[in-house]
Design a protein around this motif. Structure first.
Motif, PDB file in Angstrom:
ATOM      1  N   THR A  55     -37.628  -3.697  12.703  1.00  0.00           N
ATOM      2  CA  THR A  55     -37.859  -2.317  12.702  1.00  0.00           C
ATOM      3  C   THR A  55     -38.566  -2.020  13.857  1.00  0.00           C
ATOM      4  O   THR A  55     -39.142  -2.898  14.549  1.00  0.00           O
ATOM      5  N   ARG A  56     -38.644  -0.656  14.261  1.00  0.00           N
ATOM      6  CA  ARG A  56     -39.680  -0.284  15.341  1.00  0.00           C
ATOM      7  C   ARG A  56     -40.861  -0.183  14.756  1.00  0.00           C
ATOM      8  O   ARG A  56     -40.960   0.045  13.659  1.00  0.00           O
ATOM      9  N   PRO A  57     -41.843  -0.529  15.215  1.00  0.00           N
ATOM     10  CA  PRO A  57     -43.295  -0.357  14.769  1.00  0.00           C
ATOM     11  C   PRO A  57     -43.573   0.750  14.262  1.00  0.00           C
ATOM     12  O   PRO A  57     -43.151   1.941  14.766  1.00  0.00           O
ATOM     13  N   PHE A  58     -44.308   0.856  13.262  1.00  0.00           N
ATOM     14  CA  PHE A  58     -44.410   2.101  12.420  1.00  0.00           C
ATOM     15  C   PHE A  58     -45.571   2.823  12.859  1.00  0.00           C
ATOM     16  O   PHE A  58     -45.450   4.005  13.012  1.00  0.00           O
ATOM     17  N   ASP A  59     -46.326   2.290  13.861  1.00  0.00           N
ATOM     18  CA  ASP A  59     -47.425   3.342  14.620  1.00  0.00           C
ATOM     19  C   ASP A  59     -46.831   3.987  15.615  1.00  0.00           C
ATOM     20  O   ASP A  59     -47.715   4.427  16.417  1.00  0.00           O
ATOM     21  N   GLY A  60     -45.568   3.778  16.015  1.00  0.00           N
ATOM     22  CA  GLY A  60     -44.944   4.536  16.921  1.00  0.00           C
ATOM     23  C   GLY A  60     -45.194   3.826  18.491  1.00  0.00           C
ATOM     24  O   GLY A  60     -44.609   4.387  19.580  1.00  0.00           O
ATOM     25  N   GLN A  61     -46.033   2.820  18.576  1.00  0.00           N
ATOM     26  CA  GLN A  61     -46.297   2.280  19.861  1.00  0.00           C
ATOM     27  C   GLN A  61     -45.183   1.111  20.145  1.00  0.00           C
ATOM     28  O   GLN A  61     -44.282   0.928  19.307  1.00  0.00           O
ATOM     29  N   ALA A  62     -45.120   0.673  21.251  1.00  0.00           N
ATOM     30  CA  ALA A  62     -44.095  -0.486  21.685  1.00  0.00           C
ATOM     31  C   ALA A  62     -44.068  -1.515  21.083  1.00  0.00           C
ATOM     32  O   ALA A  62     -45.187  -2.126  20.637  1.00  0.00           O
ATOM     33  N   ALA A  63     -43.174  -2.305  20.461  1.00  0.00           N
ATOM     34  CA  ALA A  63     -43.095  -3.567  19.861  1.00  0.00           C
ATOM     35  C   ALA A  63     -43.239  -4.776  21.248  1.00  0.00           C
ATOM     36  O   ALA A  63     -42.941  -4.690  22.221  1.00  0.00           O
ATOM     37  N   THR A  64     -44.216  -5.491  20.826  1.00  0.00           N
ATOM     38  CA  THR A  64     -44.918  -6.358  21.871  1.00  0.00           C
ATOM     39  C   THR A  64     -44.815  -7.872  21.046  1.00  0.00           C
ATOM     40  O   THR A  64     -45.216  -7.850  20.050  1.00  0.00           O
ATOM     41  N   PRO A  65     -44.269  -8.853  21.735  1.00  0.00           N
ATOM     42  CA  PRO A  65     -44.461 -10.245  21.036  1.00  0.00           C
ATOM     43  C   PRO A  65     -45.853 -10.880  21.312  1.00  0.00           C
ATOM     44  O   PRO A  65     -46.453 -10.453  22.038  1.00  0.00           O
ATOM     45  N   GLY A  66     -46.382 -11.489  20.167  1.00  0.00           N
ATOM     46  CA  GLY A  66     -47.677 -12.203  19.984  1.00  0.00           C
ATOM     47  C   GLY A  66     -47.420 -13.509  20.720  1.00  0.00           C
ATOM     48  O   GLY A  66     -46.550 -14.059  20.581  1.00  0.00           O
ATOM     49  N   ASN A  67     -48.592 -13.721  21.211  1.00  0.00           N
ATOM     50  CA  ASN A  67     -48.599 -15.275  21.692  1.00  0.00           C
ATOM     51  C   ASN A  67     -49.170 -16.277  20.317  1.00  0.00           C
ATOM     52  O   ASN A  67     -50.206 -15.874  20.181  1.00  0.00           O
ATOM     53  N   GLY A  68     -48.263 -17.191  20.125  1.00  0.00           N
ATOM     54  CA  GLY A  68     -48.503 -17.767  19.158  1.00  0.00           C
ATOM     55  C   GLY A  68     -47.786 -17.698  17.863  1.00  0.00           C
ATOM     56  O   GLY A  68     -47.723 -18.370  16.822  1.00  0.00           O
ATOM     57  N   HIS A  69     -46.999 -16.549  17.671  1.00  0.00           N
ATOM     58  CA  HIS A  69     -46.282 -16.094  16.646  1.00  0.00           C
ATOM     59  C   HIS A  69     -45.058 -16.375  16.716  1.00  0.00           C
ATOM     60  O   HIS A  69     -44.509 -16.372  18.006  1.00  0.00           O
ATOM     61  N   MET A  70     -44.357 -16.987  15.748  1.00  0.00           N
ATOM     62  CA  MET A  70     -43.051 -17.364  15.756  1.00  0.00           C
ATOM     63  C   MET A  70     -42.356 -17.375  14.249  1.00  0.00           C
ATOM     64  O   MET A  70     -43.098 -17.480  13.183  1.00  0.00           O
ATOM     65  N   VAL A  71     -41.292 -16.802  14.298  1.00  0.00           N
ATOM     66  CA  VAL A  71     -40.371 -16.676  12.914  1.00  0.00           C
ATOM     67  C   VAL A  71     -39.616 -17.944  13.081  1.00  0.00           C
ATOM     68  O   VAL A  71     -38.872 -18.294  14.201  1.00  0.00           O
ATOM     69  N   ALA A  72     -39.732 -18.907  11.878  1.00  0.00           N
ATOM     70  CA  ALA A  72     -38.739 -20.275  12.031  1.00  0.00           C
ATOM     71  C   ALA A  72     -37.794 -20.066  10.607  1.00  0.00           C
ATOM     72  O   ALA A  72     -38.262 -19.808   9.587  1.00  0.00           O
ATOM     73  N   PHE A  73     -36.644 -20.205  10.982  1.00  0.00           N
ATOM     74  CA  PHE A  73     -35.690 -20.000   9.990  1.00  0.00           C
ATOM     75  C   PHE A  73     -35.365 -21.593   9.548  1.00  0.00           C
ATOM     76  O   PHE A  73     -35.163 -22.632  10.252  1.00  0.00           O
ATOM     77  N   LEU A  74     -34.991 -21.845   8.364  1.00  0.00           N
ATOM     78  CA  LEU A  74     -34.412 -22.959   7.732  1.00  0.00           C
ATOM     79  C   LEU A  74     -33.113 -23.262   7.798  1.00  0.00           C
ATOM     80  O   LEU A  74     -32.405 -22.429   7.187  1.00  0.00           O
ATOM     81  N   ALA A  75     -32.497 -24.284   8.421  1.00  0.00           N
ATOM     82  CA  ALA A  75     -31.011 -24.437   8.427  1.00  0.00           C
ATOM     83  C   ALA A  75     -30.514 -25.668   7.529  1.00  0.00           C
ATOM     84  O   ALA A  75     -31.523 -26.586   7.356  1.00  0.00           O
ATOM     85  N   GLU A  76     -29.464 -25.429   7.008  1.00  0.00           N
ATOM     86  CA  GLU A  76     -29.001 -26.408   6.067  1.00  0.00           C
ATOM     87  C   GLU A  76     -28.539 -27.674   6.882  1.00  0.00           C
ATOM     88  O   GLU A  76     -28.459 -28.909   6.166  1.00  0.00           O
ATOM     89  N   SER A  77     -28.227 -27.723   8.280  1.00  0.00           N
ATOM     90  CA  SER A  77     -27.671 -28.842   8.876  1.00  0.00           C
ATOM     91  C   SER A  77     -28.192 -28.834  10.343  1.00  0.00           C
ATOM     92  O   SER A  77     -28.427 -27.781  10.940  1.00  0.00           O
ATOM     93  N   ARG A  78     -28.048 -29.787  10.913  1.00  0.00           N
ATOM     94  CA  ARG A  78     -28.365 -29.752  12.368  1.00  0.00           C
ATOM     95  C   ARG A  78     -27.207 -28.868  13.181  1.00  0.00           C
ATOM     96  O   ARG A  78     -27.559 -28.425  14.161  1.00  0.00           O
ATOM     97  N   CYS A 125     -34.558 -24.515  12.222  1.00  0.00           N
ATOM     98  CA  CYS A 125     -34.515 -26.046  12.106  1.00  0.00           C
ATOM     99  C   CYS A 125     -34.251 -26.672  10.861  1.00  0.00           C
ATOM    100  O   CYS A 125     -33.874 -25.849  10.067  1.00  0.00           O
ATOM    101  N   CYS A 126     -33.933 -27.836  10.997  1.00  0.00           N
ATOM    102  CA  CYS A 126     -33.309 -28.810   9.952  1.00  0.00           C
ATOM    103  C   CYS A 126     -34.286 -29.790   9.770  1.00  0.00           C
ATOM    104  O   CYS A 126     -34.646 -30.349  10.502  1.00  0.00           O
ATOM    105  N   HIS A 127     -34.624 -29.913   8.510  1.00  0.00           N
ATOM    106  CA  HIS A 127     -35.744 -31.251   8.330  1.00  0.00           C
ATOM    107  C   HIS A 127     -35.049 -32.359   7.599  1.00  0.00           C
ATOM    108  O   HIS A 127     -35.596 -33.421   7.198  1.00  0.00           O
ATOM    109  N   ARG A 128     -33.654 -32.406   7.537  1.00  0.00           N
ATOM    110  CA  ARG A 128     -32.823 -33.600   6.781  1.00  0.00           C
ATOM    111  C   ARG A 128     -32.160 -34.379   7.878  1.00  0.00           C
ATOM    112  O   ARG A 128     -31.900 -34.090   9.015  1.00  0.00           O
ATOM    113  N   ALA A 129     -32.116 -35.524   7.334  1.00  0.00           N
ATOM    114  CA  ALA A 129     -31.610 -36.839   8.302  1.00  0.00           C
ATOM    115  C   ALA A 129     -30.167 -36.147   8.377  1.00  0.00           C
ATOM    116  O   ALA A 129     -29.405 -35.734   7.615  1.00  0.00           O
ATOM    117  N   GLU A 130     -29.557 -36.880   9.334  1.00  0.00           N
ATOM    118  CA  GLU A 130     -28.177 -36.691   9.801  1.00  0.00           C
ATOM    119  C   GLU A 130     -27.277 -37.265   8.700  1.00  0.00           C
ATOM    120  O   GLU A 130     -27.583 -38.163   8.281  1.00  0.00           O
TER     121      GLU A 130
END
Length: 130
Positions: A55-78, A125-130
């Protein structure tokens, strides 16, 4: 553990294309899309949580990335990690670390890092052995 994660954007159509392709590769389904509100969300196919909320930020200000923030998705395979990294780059993302093993995290950690078109840091990322 999480109810939802929100990612801000300044260009909804571009970000929706980026996250829509990425979430599709991860097997997530679109829960809703509201272009007028510049909002969309994806969820696992078998449950209604957690949500990735774009979404666009609810406060109406510009979206800016944070330093140290990250979204990590879990994948089923490499292979899925590899596909997601390629999708991210094809949809305007930039590489922050190509797909590969990261044994300093643990022996089977295989991940890729990139920034979305708004500059938010993302990992698949995937945490499984190949």
């Amino acid at each position: 553990m999480f109810s939802h994660i929100s990612v801000g954007t300044n260009a909804f159509e571009r970000a929706e294309a980026f996250y829509g392709a990425l979430c599709g590769a991860l097997g997530l389904k679109l829960r809703f899309r509201d272009p007028e509100a510049a909002a969309a969300a994806w969820q696992p196919t078998a449950s209604d949580r957690p949500l990735l909320f774009l979404t666009r930020p609810f406060d109406g200000q510009a979206a800016t990335p944070g330093n140290g923030h990250m979204v990590a998705f879990l994948a089923e395979s490499r292979a899925t990690v590899d596909v997601c990294h390629a999708i991210a780059l094809a949809h305007g993302g930039s590489c922050e670390g190509p797909p590969g093993l990261r044994p300093h995290y643990h022996a089977h950690y295989y991940g890729a890092y990139f920034r979305d078109p708004d500059g938010n840091k993302v990992c698949v990322c995937c945490h499984r052995a190949e």
